[in-house]
Scaffold this active site. Structure first.
Site, PDB file in Angstrom:
ATOM      1  N   HIS A 262     -11.518  -2.718  16.112  1.00 37.89           N
ATOM      2  CA  HIS A 262     -11.015  -3.629  17.134  1.00 37.89           C
ATOM      3  C   HIS A 262     -11.769  -4.950  17.061  1.00 37.89           C
ATOM      4  O   HIS A 262     -11.169  -6.025  17.104  1.00 37.89           O
ATOM      5  CB  HIS A 262     -11.170  -3.010  18.518  1.00 37.89           C
ATOM      6  CG  HIS A 262     -10.644  -3.881  19.608  1.00 37.89           C
ATOM      7  ND1 HIS A 262      -9.295  -4.058  19.809  1.00 37.89           N
ATOM      8  CD2 HIS A 262     -11.278  -4.633  20.533  1.00 37.89           C
ATOM      9  CE1 HIS A 262      -9.120  -4.897  20.816  1.00 37.89           C
ATOM     10  NE2 HIS A 262     -10.303  -5.256  21.271  1.00 37.89           N
ATOM     11  N   ASP A 401       5.920   9.206 -12.799  1.00 42.94           N
ATOM     12  CA  ASP A 401       5.974   7.982 -13.574  1.00 42.94           C
ATOM     13  C   ASP A 401       5.763   8.322 -15.052  1.00 42.94           C
ATOM     14  O   ASP A 401       5.445   9.462 -15.390  1.00 42.94           O
ATOM     15  CB  ASP A 401       4.925   6.976 -13.068  1.00 42.94           C
ATOM     16  CG  ASP A 401       3.507   7.497 -13.186  1.00 42.94           C
ATOM     17  OD1 ASP A 401       3.100   7.843 -14.298  1.00 42.94           O
ATOM     18  OD2 ASP A 401       2.811   7.565 -12.139  1.00 42.94           O
ATOM     19  N   GLY A 431      -3.907  -3.003  -4.111  1.00 41.23           N
ATOM     20  CA  GLY A 431      -4.022  -1.681  -3.486  1.00 41.23           C
ATOM     21  C   GLY A 431      -5.297  -1.595  -2.669  1.00 41.23           C
ATOM     22  O   GLY A 431      -6.258  -2.310  -2.918  1.00 41.23           O
ATOM     23  N   GLY A 435      -3.729   4.586  -0.337  1.00 46.26           N
ATOM     24  CA  GLY A 435      -2.313   4.956  -0.311  1.00 46.26           C
ATOM     25  C   GLY A 435      -2.073   6.448  -0.384  1.00 46.26           C
ATOM     26  O   GLY A 435      -1.393   7.018   0.469  1.00 46.26           O
TER      27      GLY A 435
END
Lengths: 475, 228
Positions: A262, A401, A431, A435
């Protein structure tokens, strides 16, 4: 949450692999001990009490005594010409002994004194003509028959000892052997079970609490009786104290994380605003630097958001906003965006199958999970990214992939926050290293799983599996 | 055009005032909930920017109390990732939200989308146009809606959505179109803002008459029902 389902022990699993369970060991030892004790007692009592249920031949001094008594009665009948009735009812004799005479010729029966109703001396008639026995019945022991010849005729003499013991004990002693054994077995089984459960219950409670704790439920405590003074009681209380400490530390850490993020957000917002103001007034030359500042600020922003999302998911503190929803809608949405991104990188996205299934899920979370996996795949793919969609009881979404793949030893680490296999390149491509961690945690929060593998031909495959059935327990 | 910003971050308030002043707005700031609420109730602002985390009373409470008497447009400043804050704010009658830390261009676009409406009425206030359908009347001049002559207290955004749907009935209007027309922005993936606003409109209509007047077309959008 539901991922703990596999860890939940089956109630009678100790029956399947008894040797792995302390419960079984303790149980067996208790049982054997008690069985042993009972058996020993049983044999000892047999030896000491001459536990003849019916009769045994009379031997030794007892036989001599009986013979002596018989001769004495005969002598006094012949010598002193006294009637047999007088002899056996003579106070000197009746004071100590109860005698029973059974006539050989007629059904005449003589008793030296009256006995209680429940003492049935006529039972002794079966032994007529036998050699002297010791006869054991519920209420008395009899020694006889001993043949005597008196002027009134021939009699069979029995000396009776009324049992002083209570009939209950005698009856117990007279129970059939199989019944005694089964009573012993049932009693010892029950006792052993109670004993071992008493030992194992706190251990089980500790185990459950430990499993819950490791699954992130920090409020889990072992149910230990506070009165319990043994090692298990101490262990349980120590465990609970440890859990208290852990909960306190983790909640403090979480609060710290929330506070820091915050606090970081406020200056970041100001930084962005100030950049905006600067851009309005800046010269052409400094515009490119300001754009760079803006880009870096956005990267910071994304990292803070990702860190917060991973920590919220890991702590199970993010409530899922579940909505019944066709998964295909979400998948289409994500694939559309990815298609655009892939095209920009001159890569192709191939989609097989469909997932036209309604499931209850948090669409934002599922979408961000798939987005992160796809973005990763697009980043490492050489030419094509293939997506295969399948569903039966479970939904399978496989994203592969055709890139270099990942060394086997690093496969597990891929989902750890901030793990990178080739450092420099990733950071340039924007990145955050979070992820796959977000994807994995989001899928797990839905009761599913995320598995990583290398394709045979090269390239990484990420498979997401999601259960279809509704999970009402999860918020 | 006068805006009010209620945020305890004084630095941000200063920067924002400077930025928005440069864009032709005049800005007043308040740094705690109570003070902000009082200012909002006393004055007529074109728009209020309201932070969620505030000293004394929080942003939701300010919004709740404000909505009891005023329909001033409100944009909530929520923390990114706090989906609950966003949904709760919209339920309480916020017109839109923007997640902190925001981009200055994004903020400006949203502020303009909402204030543009007010400029818009000022320019077309002369032609006294009304649409009535299915018991509901929308007055474009006064920007008010009513049901059987009972006035309907809609926020600016709610009014805009209802008017848009009624204007285009019986055609279905997609959520994307509603978002671009009313909120001035592209609808983000899985953004439920429009659904929240429509649900608020339905609740308010249901207080007066039975029957659903706005139908959800799954996957496409919303449509206003003209007949019974």
């Amino acid at each position: 949450m539901s991922s703990s389902k596999e860890n939940k022990p089956h109630r009678f699993s100790w029956l399947r692999h008894p040797r792995h369970y302390l419960f079984f060991k303790v149980f067996t030892w208790f049982w054997l001990t008690i069985i042993g004790t009972f058996t020993a007692l049983f044999f000892l009592s047999n030896i000491s009490l001459i536990n003849a249920i019916s009769h045994d031949p009379l031997q030794g001094p007892m036989q001599k005594n009986l013979e002596y008594l018989a001769r004495a009665i005969e002598r006094s009948a012949h010598k002193h010409k006294r009637s047999i009735n007088d002899i056996i009812t003579h106070p000197r004799l009746t004071k100590r002994k109860l005698l029973y005479l059974n006539s050989q010729n007629s059904d005449e029966v003589l008793i030296s004194k009256d006995v209680e109703n429940n003492i049935d001396l006529s039972l002794l008639n079966f032994s007529k003509g036998m050699p002297p026995q010791v006869i054991f019945t519920e209420y008395y022991q009899a020694f006889g028959p001993m043949r005597i010849r008196v002027p009134e005729g021939e009699f069979e003499l029995y000396e009776i000892d009324i049992n002083q013991q209570r009939p209950l004990f005698i009856r117990l002693r007279l129970l059939p052997v199989w019944l005694k054994i089964s009573i012993a077995i049932i009693a010892s089984l029950t006792l052993s079970f109670l004993f071992s459960r008493n030992l194992i219950a706190p251990i089980n409670s500790l185990k459950q609490a430990a499993i819950k704790l490791s699954n992130g439920d920090l409020s889990a405590r072992a149910a230990i009786n506070s009165q319990r003074k043994d090692e298990l009681g101490v262990l349980g209380r120590d465990f609970n104290r440890m859990a208290d400490q852990l909960e306190q530390l983790l909640s403090a850490q979480k609060r710290l994380l929330a506070d820091i993020s915050h606090e970081l957000r406020s200056p970041l917002t100001r930084l962005k605003m100030a950049t905006g103001l600067a851009q309005m007034q800046a010269s052409e030359a400094s515009q490119s630097y300001l754009l760079r500042i803006e880009k870096e600020a956005n990267q910071l922003d994304k990292m803070i958001a990702d860190v917060l999302q991973v920590s919220r998911l890991e702590a199970n503190s993010q409530p899922l906003s579940l909505q019944a929803q066709s998964l295909q809608v979400i998948v289409d949405h994500v694939i559309n965006d990815a298609q655009f991104e892939a095209k920009q990188h001159n890569k192709t996205l191939l989609v097989h199958g469909n997932v036209e299934v309604n499931i209850e899920c948090d669409e934002m979370l599922i979408a961000s999970a798939l987005e992160n996996i796809l973005r990763n795949a697009i980043k490492y793919a050489q030419h094509t990214i293939s997506i295969s969609l399948k569903h039966s009881d479970t939904i399978y979404i496989q994203i592969c992939d055709d890139g270099p793949g990942v060394p086997k030893a690093q496969l597990d680490k891929l989902c750890e926050p901030f793990f990178r296999q080739s450092d420099a390149r990733d950071r340039l491509s924007g990145g955050t290293g979070l992820g796959l961690a977000i994807a994995k945690n989001a899928v797990i929060a839905h009761g599913g799983n995320l598995a990583l593998s290398n394709k045979y031909a090269g390239g990484l495959c990420v498979e997401v599996s999601l259960p279809i059935q509704k999970r009402e327990h999860v918020l | 055009m006068k805006l009010l910003m209620i945020d305890d971050d004084t630095g941000l308030c200063e920067l924002l005032s400077e930025y928005l002043s440069a864009q032709g707005f005049s800005i007043q700031t308040a740094h705690d909930g109570q003070q902000g609420l009082e200012l909002a109730l006393q004055n007529d602002y074109a728009l209020i920017l309201l932070d969620v985390m505030l000293p004394s009373i929080d942003g939701f409470e300010v919004l709740k109390q404000l909505r009891q008497s005023k329909l001033t447009p409100v944009i909530m400043l929520t923390a990114k990732g706090e989906d609950f804050d966003r949904i709760f704010g919209l339920e309480l009658g916020a017109d839109d939200y923007i997640a902190k830390p925001f981009n200055h261009r994004e903020l400006l676009a949203r502020v303009k989308a909402i204030t543009r409406r007010i400029e818009h009425i000022n320019s077309v206030s002369n032609n006294n146009k009304k649409i009535s359908s299915n018991g509901i009347t929308v007055n474009f001049a006064t920007r008010e809606a009513s049901i059987n002559n009972n006035s309907l207290t809609l926020t600016g955004t709610e009014y805009e959505i209802l008017a848009l749907l009624m204007k285009h009935a019986p055609n279905v209007i997609s959520k994307e179109q509603i978002s671009e027309d009313v909120l001035g922005r592209r609808l983000a993936s899985f953004d439920r803002s429009i659904d929240m606003h429509v649900s608020n409109i339905r609740k308010k209509i249901a207080e007066h008459i039975d029957g659903d007047k706005i139908k959800t077309m799954r996957g496409t959008g919303y449509v206003f029902i003209q007949g019974e």
